[in-house]
Design an enzyme around this catalytic site. Structure first.
Site, PDB file in Angstrom:
ATOM      1  CB  CYS A  73      39.061  32.507  61.104  1.00 35.94           C
ATOM      2  SG  CYS A  73      39.911  34.055  60.824  1.00 35.94           S
ATOM      3  CD  GLN A 197      39.424  42.861  44.533  1.00 36.88           C
ATOM      4  OE1 GLN A 197      39.795  42.730  45.697  1.00 36.88           O
ATOM      5  NE2 GLN A 197      40.135  43.515  43.634  1.00 36.88           N
ATOM      6  CE1 TYR A 226      49.988  46.060  35.821  1.00 35.90           C
ATOM      7  CE2 TYR A 226      48.841  48.116  35.321  1.00 35.90           C
ATOM      8  CZ  TYR A 226      50.018  47.402  35.448  1.00 35.90           C
ATOM      9  OH  TYR A 226      51.214  48.025  35.208  1.00 35.90           O
ATOM     10  CD  GLU A 247      45.376  39.660  34.448  1.00 33.51           C
ATOM     11  OE1 GLU A 247      45.009  40.660  35.088  1.00 33.51           O
ATOM     12  OE2 GLU A 247      46.279  38.886  34.847  1.00 33.51           O
ATOM     13  CG  ASP A 295      42.999  46.838  40.494  1.00 38.71           C
ATOM     14  OD1 ASP A 295      43.764  46.998  41.466  1.00 38.71           O
ATOM     15  OD2 ASP A 295      41.971  46.135  40.558  1.00 38.71           O
ATOM     16  CB  CYS A 322      46.269  46.303  46.840  1.00 34.61           C
ATOM     17  SG  CYS A 322      47.503  45.641  45.729  1.00 34.61           S
TER      18      CYS A 322
HETATM   19  N1  SAH Z   1      41.136  44.573  38.384  1.00 34.26           N
HETATM   20  C1  SAH Z   1      41.016  43.176  38.775  1.00 34.26           C
HETATM   21  C2  SAH Z   1      42.345  42.499  39.137  1.00 34.26           C
HETATM   22  C3  SAH Z   1      43.299  43.245  40.008  1.00 34.26           C
HETATM   23  S1  SAH Z   1      44.638  42.284  40.648  1.00 34.26           S
HETATM   24  C4  SAH Z   1      39.987  43.021  39.879  1.00 34.26           C
HETATM   25  O1  SAH Z   1      39.576  43.990  40.510  1.00 34.26           O
HETATM   26  O2  SAH Z   1      39.550  41.886  40.098  1.00 34.26           O
HETATM   27  C5  SAH Z   1      45.969  42.737  39.597  1.00 34.26           C
HETATM   28  C6  SAH Z   1      46.021  41.962  38.302  1.00 34.26           C
HETATM   29  O3  SAH Z   1      47.174  42.382  37.555  1.00 34.26           O
HETATM   30  C7  SAH Z   1      46.177  40.448  38.470  1.00 34.26           C
HETATM   31  O4  SAH Z   1      45.117  39.830  37.792  1.00 34.26           O
HETATM   32  C8  SAH Z   1      47.536  40.124  37.800  1.00 34.26           C
HETATM   33  O5  SAH Z   1      47.517  38.892  37.113  1.00 34.26           O
HETATM   34  C9  SAH Z   1      47.685  41.274  36.832  1.00 34.26           C
HETATM   35  N2  SAH Z   1      49.068  41.617  36.427  1.00 34.26           N
HETATM   36  C10 SAH Z   1      50.199  41.538  37.172  1.00 34.26           C
HETATM   37  N3  SAH Z   1      51.247  42.016  36.482  1.00 34.26           N
HETATM   38  C11 SAH Z   1      50.770  42.419  35.273  1.00 34.26           C
HETATM   39  C12 SAH Z   1      51.384  43.006  34.124  1.00 34.26           C
HETATM   40  N4  SAH Z   1      52.683  43.274  34.094  1.00 34.26           N
HETATM   41  N5  SAH Z   1      50.596  43.287  33.068  1.00 34.26           N
HETATM   42  C13 SAH Z   1      49.261  43.024  33.098  1.00 34.26           C
HETATM   43  N6  SAH Z   1      48.642  42.475  34.151  1.00 34.26           N
HETATM   44  C14 SAH Z   1      49.384  42.166  35.221  1.00 34.26           C
END
Ligand code: SAH
Length: 366
Positions: A73, A197, A226, A247, A295, A322
């Site tokens: 792909c 990521q 997050y 998280e 995030d 996103c």
């Molecule tokens: N900043 C990280 C992850 C971003 S993805 C990076 O760049 O790798 C978003 C994250 O939010 C996920 O890990 C998900 O588990 C978390 N998440 C989702 N709902 C949430 C909530 N209500 N409170 C805290 N974290 C949450």
């Protein structure tokens, strides 16, 4: 997928402009020089072609159980695709029939390959429905003979009737059971189920932009909400006074703690829980942060979280999103409660898909 890359970037720019330019001028989207084969994580479902009497692997057609065979792909890591094709061939020569969901017979359900972009470490995860791996040692030997660059092989057992690829149980068949990768000068552990990521080149662009926007000088208190496996917070910790990450997913928090240790980061703490509830509790106790990084997933942030941020009044908020639709909704709230958007930077994390990532810098009005 049919669109030339430049047109894709124009299309994404237009989408972000139309949703966000009311808040501040939108910078030009940062695209990739080479937008191919960027996915460092590839997963393939396994199935049986009854006419050819052969194992096939690929992806399910959307909303169906029809397996579309994939050999390679244009957006997937080429080495990962090669390894999956090799495992398919080995499965036939070892007479390992793929799992059949209807009859509940057979062995391999999925194969997942992850590659560390800077370290070149490669993890192969073979997911099966049953725990006994027939001719396991010879299978591993044959795979390593074809692909000696593989650094670890894990057998994951998923007996459940589910859409999730991975089950809970992992058995390490070769190597250390995880790989490591580097981002912005820090090292991160990637295990079979941890979130990481998928576009390493653009992740550095995204994280550097987000941390630039935080304008850290070394003394700030920094809230990484997050936070996933702690990547942004650990990188930011070098330039901040103290960092607290929150998280929801407990496994991700466990990875975040080990990532912090791996990087000798001593000024960072992690908490598992809902970001909104947690921030509200902190705000009630009179806790303050200079910078809040957020995030959230595609659904955006919660009202509760946004409300508590505005009560806490950090100097700056950096929002990594996103989904520009929920971003626009959340920016409306923040900009009508004392914040001003000062920079908006779209980054193309997912070429040849409709998705677009955006970083926004907000400052409190004086
Ligand atoms: N900043 C990280 C992850 C971003 S993805 C990076 O760049 O790798 C978003 C994250 O939010 C996920 O890990 C998900 O588990 C978390 N998440 C989702 N709902 C949430 C909530 N209500 N409170 C805290 N974290 C949450």
């Amino acid at each position: 997928m049919h669109m030339p890359y430049d047109d894709q970037l124009k299309y994404k720019q237009k989408t972000v402009n139309s949703l966000l330019s009311e808040f501040c001028k939108v910078n030009r989207i940062i695209g990739m020089d080479n937008p191919y084969h960027y996915r460092n994580k590839v997963q393939a479902a396994f199935g049986w072609d009854n006419r050819k009497k052969k194992c096939i692997s690929g992806v399910y057609q959307s909303n169906s159980h029809r397996l579309v065979p994939v050999d390679n792909c244009l957006i997937e890591d080429e080495k990962a695709d090669e390894i999956i094709v090799c495992i398919r061939g080995l499965a036939d020569s070892f007479k390992l029939r793929p799992y059949d969901e209807d009859r509940r017979t057979g062995f391999i359900r999925h194969v997942l390959v992850k590659r560390g972009f800077t370290t070149n470490e490669i993890m192969v995860v073979i997911v099966s429905a049953t725990p006994v791996f027939p001719s396991r040692n010879n299978f591993v030997k044959a795979l390593l003979k074809e692909h000696p660059e593989i650094t670890t092989i894990v057998h994951n057992i998923n007996p459940f009737d589910t859409n999730l690829v991975l089950g809970k149980q992992n058995k390490v068949l070769y190597g250390k059971g995880y790989i490591e990768d580097e981002l912005c000068g820090c090292t991160f552990r990637i295990s079979p189920s941890s979130f990481y990521q998928i576009n390493p080149v653009q992740t550095e662009v995204l994280y550097s932009t987000a941390i630039d926007y935080a304008e850290l000088t070394g003394s700030e208190s920094f809230f990484d909400s997050y936070c996933g496996t702690g990547t942004i917070g650990i990188i930011a910790a070098k330039k901040a006074g103290r960092v607290l990450g929150v998280e929801l997913n407990r496994d991700a928090v466990r990875d975040a703690i080990s990532n912090a240790k791996r990087n000798n980061t001593h000024n960072i703490y992690f908490q598992s829980g809902d970001a909104g509830e947690f921030l509200t509790a902190l705000a009630k106790e009179g806790e303050h942060f200079d910078v809040v990084m957020m995030d959230p997933p595609r659904a955006g942030s919660s009202k509760e979280f946004l409300k508590s941020v505005c009560t806490m009044k950090p100097k700056r908020i950096v929002y990594v999103s996103c989904n520009p639709v929920t971003l626009a909704r959340d920016l409306k709230y923040l900009t009508s409660h004392g914040y001003k958007a000062e920079a908006i930077q779209p980054v193309d994390m997912f070429p040849f898909t409709k998705h677009v990532e955006t970083v926004v810098k907000l400052s409190g009005e004086k």
